[in-house]
Motif scaffolding. Structure first.
Motif, mmCIF file in Angstrom:
data_model
loop_
_atom_site.group_PDB
_atom_site.id
_atom_site.type_symbol
_atom_site.label_atom_id
_atom_site.label_comp_id
_atom_site.label_asym_id
_atom_site.label_seq_id
_atom_site.Cartn_x
_atom_site.Cartn_y
_atom_site.Cartn_z
ATOM 1 N N SER A 267 0.932 -1.346 -0.042
ATOM 2 C CA SER A 267 -0.010 -0.140 0.081
ATOM 3 C C SER A 267 1.095 1.257 -0.134
ATOM 4 O O SER A 267 0.498 2.311 -0.507
ATOM 5 N N HIS A 268 1.862 1.219 0.695
ATOM 6 C CA HIS A 268 3.011 2.231 0.828
ATOM 7 C C HIS A 268 3.364 2.448 -0.730
ATOM 8 O O HIS A 268 3.387 3.781 -1.322
ATOM 9 N N ALA A 269 3.884 1.584 -1.684
ATOM 10 C CA ALA A 269 4.241 1.852 -2.816
ATOM 11 C C ALA A 269 3.371 2.393 -3.629
ATOM 12 O O ALA A 269 3.532 3.221 -4.565
ATOM 13 N N LEU A 270 2.014 1.792 -3.616
ATOM 14 C CA LEU A 270 0.762 2.123 -4.586
ATOM 15 C C LEU A 270 0.610 3.861 -4.038
ATOM 16 O O LEU A 270 0.381 4.635 -4.870
ATOM 17 N N ASP A 271 0.592 4.039 -2.952
ATOM 18 C CA ASP A 271 0.377 5.572 -2.423
ATOM 19 C C ASP A 271 1.588 6.320 -2.984
ATOM 20 O O ASP A 271 1.401 7.526 -3.517
ATOM 21 N N GLN A 272 2.602 5.877 -2.955
ATOM 22 C CA GLN A 272 3.958 6.657 -3.323
ATOM 23 C C GLN A 272 4.355 6.790 -4.651
ATOM 24 O O GLN A 272 5.449 7.114 -5.244
ATOM 25 N N HIS A 273 3.536 6.232 -5.702
ATOM 26 C CA HIS A 273 3.657 6.032 -6.972
ATOM 27 C C HIS A 273 4.750 5.328 -7.543
ATOM 28 O O HIS A 273 5.353 5.527 -8.657
ATOM 29 N N ARG A 274 5.326 4.255 -6.645
ATOM 30 C CA ARG A 274 6.305 3.568 -7.091
ATOM 31 C C ARG A 274 6.058 2.817 -8.131
ATOM 32 O O ARG A 274 7.025 2.150 -9.025
ATOM 33 N N LEU A 275 4.724 2.342 -8.529
ATOM 34 C CA LEU A 275 4.315 1.510 -9.655
ATOM 35 C C LEU A 275 3.972 2.406 -10.669
ATOM 36 O O LEU A 275 3.246 1.945 -11.742
ATOM 37 N N GLU A 276 4.152 3.651 -10.813
ATOM 38 C CA GLU A 276 3.652 4.451 -11.793
ATOM 39 C C GLU A 276 4.055 3.881 -13.084
ATOM 40 O O GLU A 276 4.965 3.806 -13.627
ATOM 41 N N GLY A 277 2.756 4.044 -14.093
ATOM 42 C CA GLY A 277 3.160 3.620 -15.540
ATOM 43 C C GLY A 277 3.401 1.956 -15.768
ATOM 44 O O GLY A 277 3.274 1.447 -16.867
ATOM 45 N N LEU A 278 3.470 1.176 -14.589
ATOM 46 C CA LEU A 278 4.000 -0.162 -14.755
ATOM 47 C C LEU A 278 2.620 -0.962 -15.328
ATOM 48 O O LEU A 278 1.596 -0.745 -15.045
ATOM 49 N N LEU A 279 2.816 -1.699 -16.238
ATOM 50 C CA LEU A 279 1.713 -2.436 -17.247
ATOM 51 C C LEU A 279 1.820 -3.817 -16.355
ATOM 52 O O LEU A 279 2.399 -4.657 -16.655
ATOM 53 N N VAL A 280 0.741 -3.820 -15.442
ATOM 54 C CA VAL A 280 0.365 -5.072 -14.611
ATOM 55 C C VAL A 280 -0.783 -5.890 -15.535
ATOM 56 O O VAL A 280 -1.747 -5.458 -16.077
ATOM 57 N N ASP A 281 -0.250 -7.170 -15.865
ATOM 58 C CA ASP A 281 -1.340 -8.056 -16.503
ATOM 59 C C ASP A 281 -2.217 -8.535 -15.624
ATOM 60 O O ASP A 281 -3.420 -8.629 -16.087
ATOM 61 N N THR A 282 -1.788 -8.925 -14.542
ATOM 62 C CA THR A 282 -2.669 -9.751 -13.438
ATOM 63 C C THR A 282 -2.392 -8.922 -12.309
ATOM 64 O O THR A 282 -1.389 -9.014 -11.660
ATOM 65 N N ALA A 283 -3.777 -8.357 -11.596
ATOM 66 C CA ALA A 283 -3.584 -7.929 -10.397
ATOM 67 C C ALA A 283 -4.410 -8.694 -9.468
ATOM 68 O O ALA A 283 -5.407 -9.192 -9.586
ATOM 69 N N ILE A 284 -3.874 -8.942 -8.174
ATOM 70 C CA ILE A 284 -4.197 -10.069 -7.482
ATOM 71 C C ILE A 284 -4.328 -9.533 -5.912
ATOM 72 O O ILE A 284 -3.467 -8.824 -5.456
ATOM 73 N N PHE A 285 -5.712 -9.539 -5.363
ATOM 74 C CA PHE A 285 -5.936 -8.976 -4.080
ATOM 75 C C PHE A 285 -6.255 -10.268 -3.135
ATOM 76 O O PHE A 285 -7.150 -11.235 -3.379
ATOM 77 N N THR A 286 -5.498 -10.450 -1.946
ATOM 78 C CA THR A 286 -5.471 -11.542 -1.115
ATOM 79 C C THR A 286 -6.366 -11.368 0.043
ATOM 80 O O THR A 286 -7.396 -12.146 0.175
ATOM 81 N N ASN A 287 -6.270 -10.273 0.640
ATOM 82 C CA ASN A 287 -7.319 -9.768 1.791
ATOM 83 C C ASN A 287 -7.077 -8.521 2.304
ATOM 84 O O ASN A 287 -6.221 -7.866 1.870
ATOM 85 N N PHE A 288 -8.011 -8.186 3.116
ATOM 86 C CA PHE A 288 -7.735 -6.695 3.511
ATOM 87 C C PHE A 288 -8.301 -6.779 5.190
ATOM 88 O O PHE A 288 -9.393 -7.026 5.663
ATOM 89 N N THR A 289 -7.396 -6.468 5.998
ATOM 90 C CA THR A 289 -7.406 -6.252 7.468
ATOM 91 C C THR A 289 -6.669 -4.987 8.022
ATOM 92 O O THR A 289 -5.952 -4.451 7.416
ATOM 93 N N ARG A 290 -6.889 -4.643 9.234
ATOM 94 C CA ARG A 290 -6.341 -3.383 9.993
ATOM 95 C C ARG A 290 -5.012 -3.624 10.059
ATOM 96 O O ARG A 290 -4.245 -4.484 10.440
ATOM 97 N N ASP A 291 -4.178 -2.497 9.377
ATOM 98 C CA ASP A 291 -2.951 -2.289 9.450
ATOM 99 C C ASP A 291 -2.430 -1.027 8.931
ATOM 100 O O ASP A 291 -3.080 -0.194 7.905
ATOM 101 N N HIS A 292 -1.126 -0.577 8.890
ATOM 102 C CA HIS A 292 -0.704 0.732 8.511
ATOM 103 C C HIS A 292 -1.496 1.956 8.590
ATOM 104 O O HIS A 292 -1.235 2.739 7.852
ATOM 105 N N LEU A 293 -1.996 1.878 9.858
ATOM 106 C CA LEU A 293 -2.854 3.236 9.905
ATOM 107 C C LEU A 293 -2.223 4.243 10.331
ATOM 108 O O LEU A 293 -2.565 5.458 10.162
ATOM 109 N N ASP A 294 -0.890 4.115 10.861
ATOM 110 C CA ASP A 294 0.140 5.210 11.256
ATOM 111 C C ASP A 294 0.471 6.071 9.895
ATOM 112 O O ASP A 294 0.459 7.235 9.888
ATOM 113 N N TYR A 295 0.524 5.277 8.723
ATOM 114 C CA TYR A 295 0.665 5.837 7.288
ATOM 115 C C TYR A 295 -0.571 6.387 6.895
ATOM 116 O O TYR A 295 -0.639 7.672 6.318
ATOM 117 N N HIS A 296 -1.553 5.600 6.529
ATOM 118 C CA HIS A 296 -2.800 5.956 5.994
ATOM 119 C C HIS A 296 -3.851 6.685 6.631
ATOM 120 O O HIS A 296 -4.664 7.456 6.135
#
Length: 584
Positions: A267-296
């Motif tokens: 999530s840090h990389a996505l928010d910080q544009h580290r993947l900007e322009g990257l052509l992703v063929d397959t995007a996979i979402f595993t799960n979502f729970t409470r974490d990293h609220l200090d940053y987000h």
């Protein structure tokens, strides 16, 4: 991270992928107005004039592809602090870049993009990233002194001579797009599988690696425990590398003849544009729970960062062709509902309506069924959460043309991963497990798997990371451990700049609140806590050391101290064996 050497590209050519920029040269006093009131000249793709915003808010004749009005950037020197110099050319995708007033500066050959001055040398473009603790603009002069041929900035920086400054709305996004161009756009020529989610990213990527190897289409892996390209393991400081390192690794994978790369998208990389322009063929979402609220800040912002993987990420790049989503959680179903109808999507999970469904037949056996058939799979790691990881990898592989039999064989053949339910065995009559579980949900999943594998007592060593100030998370982690363990020792994880004792007391309080829960003690020295748990263990017991997994360093008040949980376990076991040895 990468040792790849590139032949280099002219700076101006790298600017061709930027949707918006302005060029500034500090040594051009009198050649243009200072920041805030100049019209810049440039052309959008196809030679059509575009509209954009010069730094500081002045509208100029340059801008984004298709003449779309550009967003307002953060650039522009503050009033009263305007550096002497002038605006040169600017634009997007082919604007003028051979400006003679730069003395050929835009013809300078670029051989690297760096975000830290320690990595700057001749031919480097230095990205002045405004970070959480330090602003890269303050190090621009240092970078120029080290040989930087250009700067990427969000406002002109004084004192840098006639070195070109590329003024953009987002330094990180521009650095990513320029790095992608520098390394030959390697993502466009290979399969990119990107995995996001709170937990399970590492295991899922390595399962994909094993599956594609069994299918005769070997891929590389980039993530939390490092990068493995062509069989060569490289260390990592971040789950998702900075953009220059990422594109260099993708170029290395291409050179090594790999079919693609499975990478962890944090999530840090996505928010910080580290993947900007990257052509992703397959995007996979595993799960979502409470974490990293200090940053987000809050759960919705955290989820929004994860969701960026499934959308275009700047520069007009296409969205992922395939979305693979867990339908066992509301977050996954929400993502599925919000995808455009034209998007190809595959759901996975234990729910009866999942496209790729799983049914556990024991701790290490999973039945996978779906449109591609049915197959029993031997799981290399125990627990329902690892079965879910296997389903994620299976769904992504099946949708990319791998056969069901090869999927099953690949999952079963996955090699043990450091710090992922890793067994430490020197012949002792009890089990010792090291695991990376470091948030309430991940810890609960690992504890359930450990309890199922434990015939007698479950002894747990754990701590909570500092730096996030998440009181509720620490209390919940303590409660989760108390609900599953017979005894626990609360210790230090990575306290960063926080008081280790205060962190541990919160976790211990959470554990003590649970009626009839585990016996709780606090021992701040992590190595001593591990040794204490191992000394307490008897035949049939299981010692779980949770939280740090593969990590080799502990960060305490700015110091990185060497500490690997597996090594600490081995030292404690060796000491115990020596004490048990008869005298004489």
């Amino acid at each position: 991270m990468s040792l790849r050497v590139v032949k280099g590209e002219p700076l101006g050519r790298l600017l061709g992928d930027l949707p918006e920029y302005r060029l500034w040269a500090g040594g051009l006093a009198g050649q243009g107005t200072s920041a805030g009131g100049v019209r810049a000249e440039g052309q959008a793709d196809g030679g059509l004039p575009g509209k954009g915003l010069a730094a500081g808010g002045a509208r100029g004749e340059a801008g984004r592809r298709g003449s779309i009005p550009a967003e307002r950037g953060k650039g522009g020197a503050a009033p009263g602090d305007r550096p002497a110099g002038g605006w040169l050319s600017g634009g997007a995708g082919g604007g003028s870049w051979g400006d003679g007033r730069l003395g050929g500066g835009c013809d300078a050959v670029v051989t690297g993009v760096a975000e830290h001055t320690s990595r700057v040398g001749p031919g480097t473009v230095f990205a002045c990233v405004p970070g959480l603790r330090h602003d890269g603009h303050a190090f621009a002069e240092t970078a120029v002194a080290a040989g930087a041929v250009a700067l990427i900035v969000e406002r002109p920086v004084p004192g840098c001579g006639d070195v070109p400054q590329v003024v953009v709305p987002s330094v990180r996004a521009a650095a990513a797009l320029m790095a992608r161009r520098l390394y030959g756009r390697p993502d466009a020529r290979q399969l990119i599988l990107a995995v996001t989610g709170t937990n399970g990213k590492t295991t899922t990527t390595y399962m994909l690696d094993s599956i594609f190897a069994r299918a005769g289409r070997p891929i590389g892996v980039v993530g939390t425990i490092g990068a493995r390209i062509g069989g060569v393991q490289r260390p990592a400081d971040l789950t998702t590398p900075v953009s220059a390192d990422l594109y260099a690794l993708l170029a290395d994978a291409l050179t090594a003849g790999l079919a693609g790369v499975a990478l962890e998208a944090s999530s840090h990389a996505l928010d910080q544009h580290r993947l900007e322009g990257l052509l992703v063929d397959t995007a996979i979402f595993t799960n979502f729970t409470r974490d990293h609220l200090d940053y987000h800040g809050d759960a919705m912002s955290y989820f929004a960062a994860k969701r960026r993987l499934f959308r275009a990420r700047g520069g007009g790049k296409a969205e992922p062709e395939l979305a693979v989503l867990c339908c066992d959680q509301p977050a996954g179903r929400l993502l599925l509902r919000t995808l455009p109808p034209s998007r190809r999507a595959v759901s996975f999970g234990f729910a009866p309506d999942a496209d790729v469904r799983g049914e556990l037949r024991g701790e290490h056996e999973l039945l996978i069924t779906g449109p591609w058939g049915a197959e029993r799979v031997r799981l290399p790691l125990p627990g329902r959460h690892n079965a879910a990881n296997a389903l994620a990898a299976a769904a992504a592989a099946l949708a990319n043309g791998v056969g069901m039999a090869e999927v099953a064989e690949g999952i079963a053949a996955m090699e043990p991963l450091p710090g992922r339910f890793e067994r430490v065995d020197v012949g002792q009559p009890f089990q010792v497990i090291v695991d990376f579980a470091h948030n309430p949900d991940g810890l609960a999943c690992t504890l359930r798997a450990a309890r199922a594998a434990c015939p007698r007592r479950l002894l747990v060593v754990f701590g909570c990371k500092g730096g996030d100030g998440d009181t509720e998370k620490r209390l919940r982690m303590g409660a989760v451990v108390a609900a599953h363990a017979d005894a626990c020792i609360v210790t230090t994880d990575d306290p960063y700049d926080e008081d280790p004792a205060a962190i541990a007391e919160l976790a211990a309080e959470g554990a003590r609140r649970r009626p009839g829960g585990a016996d709780v003690r606090v021992l701040l020295d992590r190595e001593e806590a591990i040794a204490e748990a191992i000394d307490l263990a008897g035949p049939g017991d299981l010692v779980l050391v949770a939280g740090r997994g593969h990590e080799a360093w502990q960060t305490v008040r700015g110091q990185r101290l060497p500490l690997r949980d597996r090594d600490a376990c081995l030292r404690a076991l060796a000491r115990g064996a020596a004490l048990a040895r008869p005298a004489g």
